[in-house]
Design an enzyme around this catalytic site. Structure first.
Site, mmCIF file in Angstrom:
data_model
loop_
_atom_site.group_PDB
_atom_site.id
_atom_site.type_symbol
_atom_site.label_atom_id
_atom_site.label_comp_id
_atom_site.label_asym_id
_atom_site.label_seq_id
_atom_site.Cartn_x
_atom_site.Cartn_y
_atom_site.Cartn_z
ATOM 1 N N ASN A 175 -13.778 -6.097 -23.449
ATOM 2 C CA ASN A 175 -12.790 -6.027 -24.526
ATOM 3 C C ASN A 175 -11.725 -5.022 -24.087
ATOM 4 O O ASN A 175 -11.960 -3.820 -24.108
ATOM 5 C CB ASN A 175 -13.500 -5.563 -25.811
ATOM 6 C CG ASN A 175 -12.531 -5.275 -26.935
ATOM 7 O OD1 ASN A 175 -11.352 -5.639 -26.860
ATOM 8 N ND2 ASN A 175 -13.017 -4.629 -27.981
ATOM 9 N N HIS A 189 -14.566 -6.766 -35.055
ATOM 10 C CA HIS A 189 -14.759 -5.530 -34.289
ATOM 11 C C HIS A 189 -14.557 -4.332 -35.224
ATOM 12 O O HIS A 189 -13.703 -4.369 -36.115
ATOM 13 C CB HIS A 189 -13.764 -5.478 -33.123
ATOM 14 C CG HIS A 189 -14.045 -4.345 -32.184
ATOM 15 N ND1 HIS A 189 -13.636 -3.068 -32.451
ATOM 16 C CD2 HIS A 189 -14.730 -4.302 -31.023
ATOM 17 C CE1 HIS A 189 -14.053 -2.278 -31.465
ATOM 18 N NE2 HIS A 189 -14.718 -3.007 -30.595
ATOM 19 N N GLU A 214 -22.676 -3.033 -32.307
ATOM 20 C CA GLU A 214 -21.860 -1.925 -31.816
ATOM 21 C C GLU A 214 -21.883 -0.780 -32.822
ATOM 22 O O GLU A 214 -21.085 -0.765 -33.771
ATOM 23 C CB GLU A 214 -20.418 -2.388 -31.610
ATOM 24 C CG GLU A 214 -20.267 -3.472 -30.566
ATOM 25 C CD GLU A 214 -18.901 -3.408 -29.919
ATOM 26 O OE1 GLU A 214 -18.851 -3.289 -28.694
ATOM 27 O OE2 GLU A 214 -17.892 -3.450 -30.638
ATOM 28 N N LYS A 267 -8.989 -4.295 -25.477
ATOM 29 C CA LYS A 267 -8.281 -3.662 -26.603
ATOM 30 C C LYS A 267 -6.768 -3.705 -26.345
ATOM 31 O O LYS A 267 -6.292 -4.686 -25.787
ATOM 32 C CB LYS A 267 -8.814 -2.238 -26.817
ATOM 33 C CG LYS A 267 -10.346 -2.241 -26.955
ATOM 34 C CD LYS A 267 -10.922 -0.950 -27.440
ATOM 35 C CE LYS A 267 -12.442 -1.103 -27.525
ATOM 36 N NZ LYS A 267 -13.112 0.064 -28.073
ATOM 37 N N GLY A 327 -16.483 4.258 -27.525
ATOM 38 C CA GLY A 327 -15.459 5.109 -26.928
ATOM 39 C C GLY A 327 -15.797 6.589 -26.959
ATOM 40 O O GLY A 327 -14.937 7.434 -26.698
ATOM 41 N N GLU A 376 -13.038 -1.660 -34.923
ATOM 42 C CA GLU A 376 -11.668 -1.135 -35.022
ATOM 43 C C GLU A 376 -10.825 -1.990 -35.969
ATOM 44 O O GLU A 376 -9.921 -1.488 -36.638
ATOM 45 C CB GLU A 376 -11.040 -1.042 -33.619
ATOM 46 C CG GLU A 376 -11.618 0.145 -32.852
ATOM 47 C CD GLU A 376 -11.651 -0.020 -31.357
ATOM 48 O OE1 GLU A 376 -10.958 -0.893 -30.812
ATOM 49 O OE2 GLU A 376 -12.402 0.750 -30.705
ATOM 50 N N SER A 435 -20.022 2.482 -25.349
ATOM 51 C CA SER A 435 -20.193 3.353 -24.181
ATOM 52 C C SER A 435 -21.120 2.758 -23.117
ATOM 53 O O SER A 435 -21.884 3.485 -22.484
ATOM 54 C CB SER A 435 -20.651 4.749 -24.601
ATOM 55 O OG SER A 435 -19.667 5.355 -25.428
HETATM 56 P P1 PGA Z 1 -16.520 1.282 -25.367
HETATM 57 O O1 PGA Z 1 -16.034 0.181 -26.439
HETATM 58 O O2 PGA Z 1 -17.291 0.539 -24.305
HETATM 59 O O3 PGA Z 1 -15.250 1.877 -24.853
HETATM 60 O O4 PGA Z 1 -17.380 2.252 -26.098
HETATM 61 C C1 PGA Z 1 -16.871 -0.877 -26.826
HETATM 62 C C2 PGA Z 1 -16.160 -1.764 -27.813
HETATM 63 O O5 PGA Z 1 -15.392 -1.280 -28.646
HETATM 64 O O6 PGA Z 1 -16.334 -3.012 -27.803
#
Ligand code: PGA
Length: 258
Positions: free
Chosen positions: A11, A101, A173, A13, A179, A103, A216
């Site tokens: 992803n 997601h 997640e 983003k 992140g 976010e 992560s």
């Molecule tokens: P990350 O994000 O691997 O940077 O923690 C995962 C995600 O948001 O799908």
């Protein structure tokens, strides 16, 4: 061993211009050519503006990668300024879409009902949804993780025919792990992924549904995460932005000599 094929999804983003997406795709393809132990399914989710170039690059290279969007509107068309519909994605050759997601839920007020509408729209148009669920830190600390996950899964699938469950993909997640560099311990991530499958099985057959872990994921933790039996792959954010680290996650997801 599970019959579910591992799936590693990147992803991106809000990262990567068209040129960056093209060179990433070429570089990743070169690296995957060298992998002798068999590939998992690989999905790249660029921002909307880089979907076309990524899809075209994959097609020209005959790379074994699928391309997906990070979001979409549930309606086919209409006066929805700034939105992209499933019909438009299909038209571009896109067959996958991330839905819900954290976010999107956190910054764009996406609700369980909205997620459900998008899941249904994706299925109507033959797109495979990767349905994201997960608890926040305060929800985990107050002990509601399991009930919240079950509720998010059930809400996402309201009025969805259980016959399609085997074709769905979920991503667990935990919001506090995204992140942050704080990965959910593998046994706990595996347990919650199993809970998602059990929640499906209460209404249909969840045994073939793939459940990914996200938050992560890095080259050095993928193998341990994949070992538990209920995690079928990963949804990777930060570590999917460089071909080298994403390739290492891909390589680490399949058993050596598979
Ligand atoms: P990350 O994000 O691997 O940077 O923690 C995962 C995600 O948001 O799908």
């Amino acid at each position: 061993m599970s019959a579910r094929k591992p799936l590693i999804a990147g992803n991106w983003k809000m990262f990567k211009t068209t040129g960056e997406a093209e060179s990433f795709t070429k570089a990743l393809f070169e690296k995957t050519q060298t992998l002798k132990s068999g590939l998992p399914e690989i999905l790249l989710c660029p921002p909307y503006t880089a979907l076309a170039v990524t899809e075209e690059t994959v097609r020209k290279l005959k790379a074994p990668f699928a391309v997906g969007a990070q979001n979409m509107e549930s309606k086919d068309n209409g006066a929805y300024t700034g939105e992209i519909s499933p019909v438009m994605l299909k038209d571009m050759g896109i067959r996958w879409v991330l839905i819900g997601h954290s976010e999107r839920r956190q910054y764009y007020n996406e609700t369980d009902a909205g997620v459900n509408a998008k899941v249904k729209a994706a299925l109507v148009h033959g797109l495979t949804p990767v349905i994201c669920v997960g608890e926040s830190l305060s929800e985990r600390e107050s002990g509601v993780t399991d009930s919240l996950i079950q509720q998010q899964v059930k809400a996402a699938l309201k009025d969805v025919d259980a016959l399609v469950y085997p074709t769905l993909v979920f991503a667990y997640e935990p919001v506090w792990a995204i992140g942050t560099g704080k990965v959910c311990e593998a046994p706990e991530a595996n347990r919650v992924c199993g809970l998602i499958r059990k929640t499906l099985s209460a209404q249909g057959d969840g045994s073939q549904t793939r459940v990914l872990y996200g938050g992560s994921v890095k080259p050095d933790n993928i193998a341990e995460l994949m070992r538990g039996g209920d995690i079928d792959g990963a949804l990777v954010g930060g570590a999917s932005l460089e071909p080298e680290s994403f390739y290492k996650i891909i390589a680490g997801s399949v058993p050596v000599n598979a």
